[in-house]
Design a protein around this motif. Structure first.
Motif, PDB file in Angstrom:
ATOM      1  N   THR A   1       0.839  -1.034   0.100  1.00  0.00           N
ATOM      2  CA  THR A   1      -0.111  -0.049   0.024  1.00  0.00           C
ATOM      3  C   THR A   1       0.971   1.191  -0.039  1.00  0.00           C
ATOM      4  O   THR A   1       1.730   1.258   1.040  1.00  0.00           O
ATOM      5  CB  THR A   1      -0.881   0.081   1.287  1.00  0.00           C
ATOM      6  N   ARG A   2       0.558   2.149  -0.945  1.00  0.00           N
ATOM      7  CA  ARG A   2       1.272   3.378  -1.049  1.00  0.00           C
ATOM      8  C   ARG A   2       0.471   4.430   0.023  1.00  0.00           C
ATOM      9  O   ARG A   2      -0.777   4.434  -0.184  1.00  0.00           O
ATOM     10  CB  ARG A   2       1.261   3.936  -2.497  1.00  0.00           C
ATOM     11  N   VAL A   3       1.175   5.013   0.936  1.00  0.00           N
ATOM     12  CA  VAL A   3       0.593   5.751   1.937  1.00  0.00           C
ATOM     13  C   VAL A   3       1.156   7.322   1.559  1.00  0.00           C
ATOM     14  O   VAL A   3       2.293   7.463   1.493  1.00  0.00           O
ATOM     15  CB  VAL A   3       0.742   5.394   3.611  1.00  0.00           C
ATOM     16  N   VAL A   4       0.043   8.102   1.723  1.00  0.00           N
ATOM     17  CA  VAL A   4       0.306   9.745   1.218  1.00  0.00           C
ATOM     18  C   VAL A   4      -0.589  10.290   2.665  1.00  0.00           C
ATOM     19  O   VAL A   4      -1.554  10.359   2.638  1.00  0.00           O
ATOM     20  CB  VAL A   4      -0.410   9.890   0.053  1.00  0.00           C
ATOM     21  N   LEU A   5       0.258  11.014   3.450  1.00  0.00           N
ATOM     22  CA  LEU A   5      -0.308  11.768   4.652  1.00  0.00           C
ATOM     23  C   LEU A   5      -0.089  13.274   4.225  1.00  0.00           C
ATOM     24  O   LEU A   5       0.882  13.669   3.599  1.00  0.00           O
ATOM     25  CB  LEU A   5       0.594  11.471   5.792  1.00  0.00           C
TER      26      LEU A   5
END
Length: 199
Positions: free
Chosen positions: A32-36
Protein backbone atom coordinates in the motif's frame (compact mmCIF):
# COMPACT_ATOMS: atom_id res chain seq x y z
CA UNK A 1 -4.61 -4.31 1.23
CA UNK A 2 -5.45 -1.14 -0.69
CA UNK A 3 -3.08 -0.14 -3.49
CA UNK A 4 -2.97 3.38 -2.01
CA UNK A 5 -4.34 5.27 0.98
CA UNK A 6 -4.39 9.06 0.97
CA UNK A 7 -4.99 10.65 4.39
CA UNK A 8 -5.45 14.31 5.29
CA UNK A 9 -5.60 15.38 8.94
CA UNK A 10 -5.78 18.54 11.03
CA UNK A 11 -2.56 19.98 12.46
CA UNK A 12 -4.13 20.18 15.95
CA UNK A 13 -3.95 16.37 16.21
CA UNK A 14 -1.01 14.46 17.73
CA UNK A 15 1.33 13.15 15.04
CA UNK A 16 2.31 9.86 16.67
CA UNK A 17 -0.77 7.78 15.66
CA UNK A 18 -0.16 8.71 12.01
CA UNK A 19 3.56 7.97 12.24
CA UNK A 20 2.79 4.68 13.98
CA UNK A 21 0.44 3.77 11.14
CA UNK A 22 3.10 4.44 8.48
CA UNK A 23 5.72 2.46 10.42
CA UNK A 24 3.36 -0.52 10.75
CA UNK A 25 2.44 -0.50 7.05
CA UNK A 26 6.17 -0.53 6.21
CA UNK A 27 6.97 -3.13 8.87
CA UNK A 28 4.54 -5.68 7.44
CA UNK A 29 5.71 -4.84 3.89
CA UNK A 30 2.17 -4.05 2.82
CA UNK A 31 1.74 -3.28 -0.90
CA UNK A 32 0.00 0.00 0.00
CA UNK A 33 1.29 3.43 -0.98
CA UNK A 34 0.59 5.81 1.92
CA UNK A 35 0.31 9.58 1.43
CA UNK A 36 -0.20 11.76 4.53
CA UNK A 37 -1.09 15.44 4.23
CA UNK A 38 -1.84 18.03 6.89
CA UNK A 39 -4.05 21.08 6.81
CA UNK A 40 -6.18 23.02 9.25
CA UNK A 41 -9.89 23.49 9.84
CA UNK A 42 -11.82 23.95 6.56
CA UNK A 43 -8.64 23.24 4.61
CA UNK A 44 -8.84 19.60 5.72
CA UNK A 45 -12.23 19.12 4.07
CA UNK A 46 -11.16 21.06 0.97
CA UNK A 47 -8.10 18.82 0.48
CA UNK A 48 -10.13 15.68 1.21
CA UNK A 49 -12.41 16.58 -1.69
CA UNK A 50 -9.83 18.09 -4.05
CA UNK A 51 -7.39 15.19 -3.70
CA UNK A 52 -10.11 12.55 -3.43
CA UNK A 53 -8.39 11.31 -0.26
CA UNK A 54 -9.61 8.10 1.31
CA UNK A 55 -9.58 9.31 4.94
CA UNK A 56 -9.74 12.66 6.70
CA UNK A 57 -9.47 13.41 10.38
CA UNK A 58 -11.09 16.72 11.24
CA UNK A 59 -12.26 18.65 14.30
CA UNK A 60 -15.05 20.39 12.40
CA UNK A 61 -18.58 18.96 12.21
CA UNK A 62 -19.14 16.61 9.26
CA UNK A 63 -22.49 16.10 7.59
CA UNK A 64 -23.37 12.42 7.40
CA UNK A 65 -23.97 11.12 3.87
CA UNK A 66 -24.30 7.60 2.44
CA UNK A 67 -20.86 7.99 0.84
CA UNK A 68 -19.05 8.73 4.12
CA UNK A 69 -18.46 6.63 7.22
CA UNK A 70 -17.84 8.80 10.30
CA UNK A 71 -16.14 7.56 13.45
CA UNK A 72 -15.82 9.70 16.59
CA UNK A 73 -12.39 9.68 18.20
CA UNK A 74 -11.18 10.49 21.69
CA UNK A 75 -11.84 14.10 22.63
CA UNK A 76 -8.96 16.55 22.45
CA UNK A 77 -8.42 19.35 24.95
CA UNK A 78 -6.83 22.70 24.22
CA UNK A 79 -5.85 25.47 26.62
CA UNK A 80 -5.84 29.23 26.20
CA UNK A 81 -2.25 30.14 27.06
CA UNK A 82 0.39 32.85 27.06
CA UNK A 83 4.11 32.77 27.80
CA UNK A 84 4.92 33.45 31.46
CA UNK A 85 6.57 36.77 30.49
CA UNK A 86 3.48 38.02 28.65
CA UNK A 87 1.40 40.70 30.44
CA UNK A 88 -1.70 38.48 30.34
CA UNK A 89 0.12 35.76 32.27
CA UNK A 90 0.79 38.22 35.08
CA UNK A 91 -2.73 39.71 35.20
CA UNK A 92 -4.75 38.84 38.28
CA UNK A 93 -8.11 39.00 36.50
CA UNK A 94 -8.88 38.65 32.81
CA UNK A 95 -11.84 39.98 30.89
CA UNK A 96 -12.76 40.04 27.21
CA UNK A 97 -11.72 43.70 27.19
CA UNK A 98 -8.27 42.96 28.63
CA UNK A 99 -7.71 40.23 26.06
CA UNK A 100 -8.68 42.56 23.22
CA UNK A 101 -5.63 44.73 23.92
CA UNK A 102 -3.28 41.87 22.99
CA UNK A 103 -2.46 39.84 19.88
CA UNK A 104 -4.59 36.72 19.44
CA UNK A 105 -2.70 34.00 17.59
CA UNK A 106 -4.81 31.64 15.49
CA UNK A 107 -4.37 28.91 12.93
CA UNK A 108 -5.96 30.03 9.68
CA UNK A 109 -8.13 32.54 11.52
CA UNK A 110 -10.05 29.83 13.40
CA UNK A 111 -13.63 28.83 12.50
CA UNK A 112 -16.94 29.88 14.10
CA UNK A 113 -18.09 26.24 14.14
CA UNK A 114 -15.52 25.54 16.88
CA UNK A 115 -17.50 27.76 19.30
CA UNK A 116 -14.38 29.03 21.06
CA UNK A 117 -14.93 31.50 23.93
CA UNK A 118 -12.62 33.92 22.10
CA UNK A 119 -14.59 33.76 18.82
CA UNK A 120 -16.40 37.07 19.40
CA UNK A 121 -13.38 38.86 20.82
CA UNK A 122 -13.17 42.43 19.52
CA UNK A 123 -9.42 42.55 19.05
CA UNK A 124 -6.96 45.14 17.81
CA UNK A 125 -4.54 42.64 16.27
CA UNK A 126 -4.48 39.01 15.22
CA UNK A 127 -1.85 36.79 13.63
CA UNK A 128 -3.00 33.84 11.50
CA UNK A 129 -0.49 30.98 11.30
CA UNK A 130 -0.36 27.81 9.21
CA UNK A 131 -0.18 25.19 11.98
CA UNK A 132 -0.03 24.64 15.74
CA UNK A 133 3.73 24.21 15.91
CA UNK A 134 4.21 27.68 14.42
CA UNK A 135 1.57 29.00 16.79
CA UNK A 136 3.35 27.49 19.78
CA UNK A 137 6.63 29.09 18.64
CA UNK A 138 4.94 32.49 18.39
CA UNK A 139 3.38 32.15 21.87
CA UNK A 140 6.70 31.00 23.36
CA UNK A 141 8.30 34.10 21.81
CA UNK A 142 5.81 36.27 23.73
CA UNK A 143 4.06 37.56 20.60
CA UNK A 144 0.57 36.98 21.95
CA UNK A 145 -1.85 34.40 23.32
CA UNK A 146 -3.95 31.59 21.87
CA UNK A 147 -5.35 28.08 22.07
CA UNK A 148 -2.92 25.15 21.97
CA UNK A 149 -3.64 21.42 22.27
CA UNK A 150 -2.60 19.96 25.64
CA UNK A 151 -0.52 17.20 24.02
CA UNK A 152 1.74 19.86 22.49
CA UNK A 153 2.35 21.88 25.67
CA UNK A 154 2.37 19.40 28.55
CA UNK A 155 6.02 20.10 29.43
CA UNK A 156 5.67 23.88 29.13
CA UNK A 157 2.61 23.91 31.41
CA UNK A 158 4.36 21.67 33.91
CA UNK A 159 7.50 23.85 34.04
CA UNK A 160 5.53 27.09 34.08
CA UNK A 161 6.91 28.36 30.76
CA UNK A 162 3.29 28.72 29.63
CA UNK A 163 0.41 29.87 31.79
CA UNK A 164 -3.22 28.90 31.23
CA UNK A 165 -5.50 31.92 30.94
CA UNK A 166 -9.00 31.70 32.36
CA UNK A 167 -11.88 33.71 30.91
CA UNK A 168 -15.59 33.20 31.26
CA UNK A 169 -16.12 29.46 30.88
CA UNK A 170 -12.50 28.71 31.70
CA UNK A 171 -9.16 28.05 30.05
CA UNK A 172 -10.00 24.69 28.48
CA UNK A 173 -11.89 23.93 25.27
CA UNK A 174 -12.74 20.41 24.13
CA UNK A 175 -12.63 19.40 20.47
CA UNK A 176 -14.28 16.31 19.01
CA UNK A 177 -12.11 14.79 16.26
CA UNK A 178 -13.77 12.57 13.69
CA UNK A 179 -12.27 10.10 11.25
CA UNK A 180 -14.14 10.20 7.95
CA UNK A 181 -13.70 7.34 5.49
CA UNK A 182 -15.17 7.06 2.01
CA UNK A 183 -17.77 4.30 2.23
CA UNK A 184 -16.60 0.97 0.90
CA UNK A 185 -12.97 2.04 0.56
CA UNK A 186 -11.59 0.72 3.86
CA UNK A 187 -9.13 -2.11 3.43
CA UNK A 188 -6.48 -3.45 5.79
CA UNK A 189 -4.36 -0.27 5.73
CA UNK A 190 -7.30 1.97 6.57
CA UNK A 191 -8.30 -0.36 9.39
CA UNK A 192 -4.73 -0.16 10.72
CA UNK A 193 -4.98 3.65 10.71
CA UNK A 194 -8.35 3.64 12.49
CA UNK A 195 -6.94 1.26 15.10
CA UNK A 196 -3.92 3.55 15.69
CA UNK A 197 -6.23 6.55 16.06
CA UNK A 198 -8.51 4.71 18.49
CA UNK A 199 -5.57 3.78 20.71
Amino acid sequence: WESAVRVVFDTILPLEPFFSFVREVRRVKAPTRVVLSTDSLGGVTARFEAEQAHVMVTILPVEATPSLEIRSLRRLKARLVAHRSHPLARASRLTQASLADHVLLTVRGSDPRLQLPTADLDRQSAVHLSDFHAKKDAIMAGLGFGWLPEWLIERELRTGALKALSIGSGAVHTFEPRAVVRAGSAGKATRLLLSALSE
